[in-house]
Structures are given as structure tokens and as C-alpha cells.
Design an enzyme around this catalytic site. Structure first.
Site, short mmCIF file in Angstrom:
data_model
loop_
_atom_site.label_atom_id
_atom_site.label_comp_id
_atom_site.label_asym_id
_atom_site.label_seq_id
_atom_site.Cartn_x
_atom_site.Cartn_y
_atom_site.Cartn_z
N ASP A 1 35.84 -35.59 16.72
CA ASP A 1 37.18 -34.97 16.64
C ASP A 1 38.15 -35.53 17.69
O ASP A 1 39.36 -35.59 17.45
CB ASP A 1 37.05 -33.45 16.85
CG ASP A 1 36.56 -32.73 15.61
OD1 ASP A 1 36.74 -33.25 14.50
OD2 ASP A 1 36.01 -31.63 15.76
N HIS B 1 28.68 -33.72 15.58
CA HIS B 1 29.29 -32.39 15.66
C HIS B 1 28.83 -31.59 14.45
O HIS B 1 28.80 -32.12 13.34
CB HIS B 1 30.81 -32.61 15.67
CG HIS B 1 31.68 -31.41 15.70
ND1 HIS B 1 31.30 -30.20 16.23
CD2 HIS B 1 32.97 -31.23 15.25
CE1 HIS B 1 32.31 -29.34 16.12
NE2 HIS B 1 33.32 -29.94 15.52
N TYR C 1 47.48 -32.21 16.65
CA TYR C 1 46.04 -31.98 16.71
C TYR C 1 45.64 -31.58 18.13
O TYR C 1 44.89 -30.62 18.35
CB TYR C 1 45.31 -33.26 16.29
CG TYR C 1 43.84 -33.12 16.04
CD1 TYR C 1 43.35 -32.89 14.76
CD2 TYR C 1 42.92 -33.23 17.09
CE1 TYR C 1 41.99 -32.76 14.53
CE2 TYR C 1 41.57 -33.10 16.86
CZ TYR C 1 41.10 -32.87 15.58
OH TYR C 1 39.76 -32.75 15.36
N HIS D 1 40.60 -25.21 8.96
CA HIS D 1 40.13 -24.01 9.67
C HIS D 1 40.62 -22.78 8.92
O HIS D 1 41.34 -21.95 9.47
CB HIS D 1 40.66 -23.98 11.12
CG HIS D 1 39.94 -24.92 12.05
ND1 HIS D 1 40.49 -25.35 13.23
CD2 HIS D 1 38.71 -25.48 11.98
CE1 HIS D 1 39.63 -26.16 13.83
NE2 HIS D 1 38.55 -26.26 13.10
N HIS E 1 38.61 -37.94 12.04
CA HIS E 1 39.76 -37.61 11.19
C HIS E 1 40.85 -38.64 11.42
O HIS E 1 41.14 -39.01 12.58
CB HIS E 1 40.37 -36.25 11.56
CG HIS E 1 39.45 -35.08 11.39
ND1 HIS E 1 39.06 -34.60 10.16
CD2 HIS E 1 38.84 -34.28 12.29
CE1 HIS E 1 38.25 -33.56 10.33
NE2 HIS E 1 38.10 -33.35 11.61
N GLU F 1 30.28 -28.93 13.01
CA GLU F 1 31.25 -28.21 12.19
C GLU F 1 31.20 -28.75 10.76
O GLU F 1 30.96 -29.93 10.53
CB GLU F 1 32.67 -28.33 12.79
CG GLU F 1 33.62 -27.30 12.21
CD GLU F 1 34.90 -27.10 13.02
OE1 GLU F 1 35.15 -27.87 13.97
OE2 GLU F 1 35.65 -26.14 12.70
N ASP G 1 33.09 -29.65 8.45
CA ASP G 1 33.86 -30.79 7.93
C ASP G 1 33.14 -32.12 8.19
O ASP G 1 33.49 -33.14 7.60
CB ASP G 1 35.29 -30.83 8.48
CG ASP G 1 35.39 -30.67 9.97
OD1 ASP G 1 34.54 -29.99 10.57
OD2 ASP G 1 36.32 -31.24 10.57
N HIS H 1 35.42 -30.14 20.67
CA HIS H 1 35.91 -28.81 20.97
C HIS H 1 34.88 -27.71 20.73
O HIS H 1 35.21 -26.51 20.81
CB HIS H 1 37.18 -28.52 20.16
CG HIS H 1 36.90 -28.46 18.66
ND1 HIS H 1 37.26 -27.39 17.90
CD2 HIS H 1 36.29 -29.31 17.84
CE1 HIS H 1 36.89 -27.61 16.64
NE2 HIS H 1 36.32 -28.77 16.59
#
Ligand code: FEO
Length: 395
Positions: free
Chosen positions: A166, A79, A194, A23, A227, A81, A83, A147
Site C-alpha cells: 500500500d 498484506h 491516499y 473500504h 495500487h 487486507e 484487496d 497501515h
């Protein structure tokens, strides 16, 4: 290289040993990380998520060594995002038109990040199913705000694998892949870090979502997050931890966080630590100078604490910028069920303790009346107020 997980399911992600922050620089990485993507080769070939954009070409190259990319029937984007979606552009340059199953919010986030490229989105919602042949299917579960608004998990019947994205993840590089192969101490340390730093603001939603997933009555043999380690040995242990963490979590711990200019405020901080150990030998006491300590590690300790004491000297009618920035992050994380006290030195105007109390209250802490506010360096009569402050925090 692909690594078999179970049956016809393989890991095809990227282990990021060199990663130092996430991030941007907002999340420190101490033990590497990974972006986990998965390949399902049943009658249908399905790719679940991809990797971070810097690794997109390597990801596509590696995938091509394993399968003919044109055999991929669909992609699940749990998701948006970057990553996890970062390799979609490179991948879809080769196989444009491949269906992408994702939530309606993921269409927004993917098009917002990569622009409208005419991708073949198939919007799904909780309970929707996709038949992948061999008697197996994928069931989608929206994980809204866990999230991001677009977050989703995908459950695979037959092998009973929950691709949780996540949720249940850790920024932790585990070459051996599985939770039972990982260093247990580091695994749980990274899992709680996390949770505290990314998921805690959404704890009320976590609690509701865990109940909703439990009500689906799906047997879970493996939890495969996006992750870190894959939970195959007692996978429900991390679900149980999440249930506890989502419930205004605290241990018997006091965390002291401060910054200092000429050591006066530091003296009070250390006196609070000594006094806490004296008054309550079973309480774990942690002390950090927030200008020097890693903020994510400190927040993890705050998450575990039942109380915190925060100190800053007065400077410019206010508090030190290190503490101000730290308090802003503290507020974002929406901790609950914790007490707080303030302390600090001053030379003349002396606003810092009042400001600290206001900011701690805004951050959702129950602020105790007791304070230690010392003009110039703390004298015996100033430090004599420490026992009352500690008593109020640990009562
Ligand atoms: Fe691992 Fe929210 O991305």
C-alpha cells in the site's frame, strides 16, 4: 494478462476502472484504481500478492493462461487486507500447500478473515531473505501499521525492485502502468489523497520507516506498489514526498468547512473566504459544504492547509449531524500543526461554536479564541468579527 515490468518480473493484477468506492464507502474513487500483483519468474517462480476477492476467479484464470500454477514455488503476502489477499482462497484450492511468506501478524489477519485452512505459512521479519535463484534474492521489510499490523514490503535484489504494497500507492487506474506515462497532475492528486486519508494517522511511523529503509542502503530502481502507477522514473520522488507529508505537512492554504440550515452559517463561511483572500492574497482558499462535498477530497485539502475554519448552526443544543460525522473523521486522521476556528448561527441556545471548538481541539488542532457566533442571520456587527478570526488563523 501479464505485463512485463523488468527482467523476469511481470504485473499480473487487476485494473479496476469501474470502482467507485473503497473500504466500503469510506474512500471515494474518482479515477479508478488497481490491485497490483506481480509474478517473478527466476529459477523460482514467486507470486507477490493477489487481487480483491470479487476478481479472484478471473485472476486465477488469467494466471493459468500465463503459467502452470503448479510451477509457483511460493506466494509473498505483503498484506492480509482483502484487496490483496482476496484471491488466495481460489488460488490455494488449486495449489494447496504452496508456501506463503508473510509476517506473523499476517497469519493472524489471513486466518481471521478466511478461517484456518491449513495454509503453509512461513513467517518472516525484517532482514529475512529468500533465495530465488539466478543470483537474486528477496529481502523482507516489516511495515508494521503502514497501515495494518501485518503490512510488509519485499525488496528484490538484482532488479532492485521494491514491492511496497500500500505504501506509495494511489487509487488511480493507469493502463500504461508507469508513473512517467500517467497524467502527472492526477497521479500526485491521487497519491496525496491516499496519504491524507489512509496513511496520515501513521505519519510518525512513516518517518521512522523511511529512515530505516534508507539505512538498508538498497538501490531502488522501481517502486511497485499494490495500487496505481508503478514508480520507475525517479522513483525516489514519491519517497521524498512521503518524507515531507509525514512531517506535519502544510501549504499556505486555508480550508473552510461548514454546513448550514437557512444560509446564515453559509454567509459567514463565504465572508471568511473573501476576507482571507483580501488579507492574504497568496493563501489558497478552499470552501466546502461538508454535507455535499466528497469527504475524502475535503480531507485532502485539510491535509494541505495550515488552518481551517469549521462552521455549523446550533440545532438540538448541538451541531448538524453532517458536521459531527465530518469532525469524527477529522479526528481519526490525526492531523498536526494546524490552526482552527469555529463559527455558526443560532436562534436561541447557541451551543454550536463551543462544541465545534471542543471537537477541533480533541482532533489535535490549535483552536484560536476568535470566533463568529451570530444570533439569527449574521448582521454587520457579526461579520465585523471575521477579519480578526482570519487574522488569528493566518498569522
Ligand atoms: Fe490496499 Fe491495505 O490494502
Amino acid at each position: 494478462m501479464k505485463k512485463n515490468i523488468k527482467g523476469n518480473v511481470s504485473w499480473v493484477g487487476y485494473i479496476d476502472w469501474e470502482l467507485e468506492s473503497f473500504h466500503g464507502d469510506d474512500y471515494s474513487i474518482m479515477n479508478g484504481s488497481s490491485q497490483n500483483a506481480y509474478l517473478i519468474e527466476e529459477e523460482k517462480t514467486v507470486l507477490v500478492d493477489t487481487v480483491w476477492a470479487p476478481h479472484r476467479f478471473e485472476f486465477v484464470e488469467n494466471l493459468e493462461k500465463e503459467i502452470d500454477l503448479h510451477k509457483i514455488d511460493c506466494i509473498i503476502a505483503n498484506h492480509g487486507e482483502v484487496d490483496h489477499s482476496g484471491a488466495l482462497t481460489a488460488l490455494l484450492d488449486t495449489i494447496p500447500g504452496t508456501p506463503i511468506y508473510c509476517t506473523a501478524n499476517a497469519v493472524n489477519s489471513l486466518e481471521g478473515q478466511y478461517s484456518k485452512r491449513g495454509w503453509n505459512f512461513h513467517v518472516v521479519k525484517t532482514g529475512d531473505e529468500l533465495d530465488i535463484g539466478n543470483g537474486k534474492k528477496l529481502i523482507f521489510v516489516e511495515m508494521r501499521m503502514l497501515h495494518w499490523p501485518d503490512s510488509m514490503a519485499t525488496y528484490m535484489t538484482g532488479d532492485n525492485i521494491l514491492f511496497s504494497n500500500d505504501a506509495f500507492g494511489q487509487h488511480f487506474a493507469v493502463e500504461e502502468m508507469y508513473n512517467d506515462k500517467a497524467n502527472q497532475c492526477l497521479l500526485m492528486k491521487e497519491a496525496i489523497k491516499y496519504y491524507a486519508n489512509i496513511l496520515n494517522p501513521f505519519s510518525p511511523l512513516v518517518a521512522k520507516k523511511l529512515q530505516e529503509i534508507a539505512a538498508l542502503n538498497l538501490p531502488v530502481e522501481i517502486i511497485a506498489p499494490s495500487h496505481g502507477a508503478i514508480w520507475r522514473e525517479n522513483p525516489m520522488q514519491i519517497v521524498e514526498r512521503y518524507a515531507a507529508w509525514a512531517d506535519a505537512y502544510q501549504e499556505n492554504q486555508l480550508t473552510i468547512a461548514y454546513d448550514t440550515m437557512w444560509e446564515g452559517t453559509a454567509q459567514i463561511a463565504h465572508e471568511i473566504a473573501r476576507e482571507a483572500a483580501k488579507q492574504s492574497p497568496d493563501t489558497v482558499v478552499k470552501l466546502f459544504n461538508v454535507a455535499k462535498a466528497d469527504k475524502n477530497e475535503v480531507m485532502t485539502e485539510v491535509f494541505k492547509s495550515k488552518a481551517i475554519a469549521v462552521g455549523s448552526p446550533t440545532v438540538g443544543n448541538s451541531i448538524l449531524s453532517s458536521v459531527a460525522g465530518w469532525l469524527e473523521f477529522l479526528k481519526q486522521l490525526k492531523f498536526k500543526n494546524k490552526r482552527a476556528a469555529a463559527f455558526g448561527c443560532y436562534g436561541w441556545s447557541g451551543e454550536s461554536v463551543k462544541i465545534l471548538k471542543e471537537k477541533l481541539s480533541e482532533a489535535g488542532f490549535a483552536v484560536v479564541d476568535s470566533e463568529v457566533r451570530s444570533q439569527w442571520n449574521p448582521q454587520d456587527e457579526d461579520l465585523a468579527r471575521v477579519p480578526e478570526l482570519v487574522k488569528a488563523l493566518l498569522a
